[in-house]
Design a protein around this motif. Structure first.
Motif, PDB file in Angstrom:
ATOM      1  N   ASP A 186       1.422  -1.814  -8.503  1.00  0.00           N
ATOM      2  CA  ASP A 186       2.451  -1.724  -7.470  1.00  0.00           C
ATOM      3  C   ASP A 186       2.622  -0.293  -6.953  1.00  0.00           C
ATOM      4  OD1 ASP A 186       2.711  -4.351  -8.358  1.00  0.00           O
ATOM      5  OD2 ASP A 186       4.888  -4.350  -8.179  1.00  0.00           O
ATOM      6  N   PHE A 189      -0.440   0.454  -4.686  1.00  0.00           N
ATOM      7  CA  PHE A 189      -0.839  -0.555  -3.702  1.00  0.00           C
ATOM      8  C   PHE A 189      -0.962   0.038  -2.295  1.00  0.00           C
ATOM      9  CE2 PHE A 189      -0.104  -3.944  -0.642  1.00  0.00           C
ATOM     10  CZ  PHE A 189      -0.967  -4.933  -1.099  1.00  0.00           C
ATOM     11  N   ARG A 224      -0.608  -7.224  -5.108  1.00  0.00           N
ATOM     12  CA  ARG A 224       0.107  -6.358  -6.035  1.00  0.00           C
ATOM     13  C   ARG A 224      -0.029  -6.906  -7.461  1.00  0.00           C
ATOM     14  NH1 ARG A 224       3.567  -2.813  -3.400  1.00  0.00           N
ATOM     15  NH2 ARG A 224       3.798  -3.253  -1.159  1.00  0.00           N
TER      16      ARG A 224
END
Length: 291
Positions: A186, A189, A224
């Motif tokens: 995350d 990303f 993600r």
């Protein structure tokens, strides 16, 4: 840079057990080219020298899956493949396809991306005309800037020696690589997707949990890490960001699935085909769908 990128040149599954990797992918119904040892250049302008790796390939006429093995630990390793395997083995490489490695290198540099420069690769292969030397040129992105895997852009100089017609017919009906799926931590990303947006110069679009980048025949999908379970339920997680899956286009998914299962590998159905876990495919999750 979209004009420079024609599609996915090849993907690479890396192992120190090339014999086992070959057996697995042959059992999935892929025809494999004969094993071929690499000659590699360490720096731009250097002559290629015998390296520590060899490969066999599932060839589709445009793209291919490289089954890459470290076959001699004491041999030179100018492309640092042993260090890659020491991190973890599995789906480690993706190369996009270009017709001009020098122009691509300049475009990448203009986009602020650090690269290796243009490197030369050779390997000797048998052809129906007799022994020939495959030649290619590649530009590698700085590995420290690509946490998802080893990323490059490659140019065939002798495409006909790689994609020989006798190796393009597969019992499972495979026709090509439809897409590559990348799982991104995350926190990484945005940086990862933005880098590929700069390379391909296309706008991303969302489809459910996936972010898609499509340019010419290059189809890249990103998810993600916090959403990866939706797309790859129960699959191994080898790193915080990683090359996760390939989509294989086949003539008939039912026929392909029968071949895989008859050779002892479990599959699961998907909405438009079936799936082989990375646990059975040496670290690469495989989606099969109709071409």
């Amino acid at each position: 840079m979209t004009g420079d990128i024609h599609g996915i040149h090849h993907t690479g599954v890396l192992t120190r057990d090339l014999d086992g990797l070959e057996r697995a992918y042959a059992s999935f119904g892929f025809t494999l080219s004969p094993r071929s040892r690499h000659l590699l250049a360490g720096r731009p302008g250097e002559a290629p020298l015998p390296g520590c790796t060899a490969n066999r390939c599932a060839l589709f006429g445009g793209s291919y899956i490289e089954l890459l093995g470290i076959v001699e630990e004491s041999a030179p390793d100018p492309w640092h493949t042993k260090a890659m395997a020491d991190e973890y083995e599995g789906f480690r490489l993706i190369n996009l396809d270009t017709g001009d490695a020098e122009a691509t290198h300049r475009s990448l540099a203009s986009a602020g991306l650090r690269t290796s420069g243009v490197l030369d690769l050779e390997r000797d292969v048998d052809t129906e005309e007799g022994p020939r030397t495959v030649r290619a040129r590649a530009v590698h992105l700085e590995p420290r800037s690509t946490p998802e895997g080893y990323v490059g852009i490659a140019q065939h100089l002798t495409r006909r020696y790689v994609h020989q017609p006798r190796y393009l017919s597969h019992p499972n009906g495979a026709r090509g690589l439809g897409a590559v799926l990348i799982v991104a931590d995350d926190s990484e990303f945005d940086a990862i997707t933005n880098r590929y947006t700069r390379i391909l110069q296309v706008a991303p679009r969302r489809e459910g949990p996936l972010t898609m980048l499509y340019a010419a025949a290059a189809r890249l999908q990103f998810v993600r890490a916090s959403d990866a379970e939706e797309v790859l339920p129960g699959e191994p997680v080898p790193a915080s960001s990683y090359l996760a899956a390939m989509t294989i286009l086949v003539d008939d998914v039912d026929d392909a699935r029968k071949i895989v299962e008859s050779n002892g590998t479990m599959t699961r159905p998907t909405g438009d085909g079936f799936f082989i876990s990375a646990r059975h495919a040496y670290g690469a999750s495989l989606f099969f769908t109709a071409s």
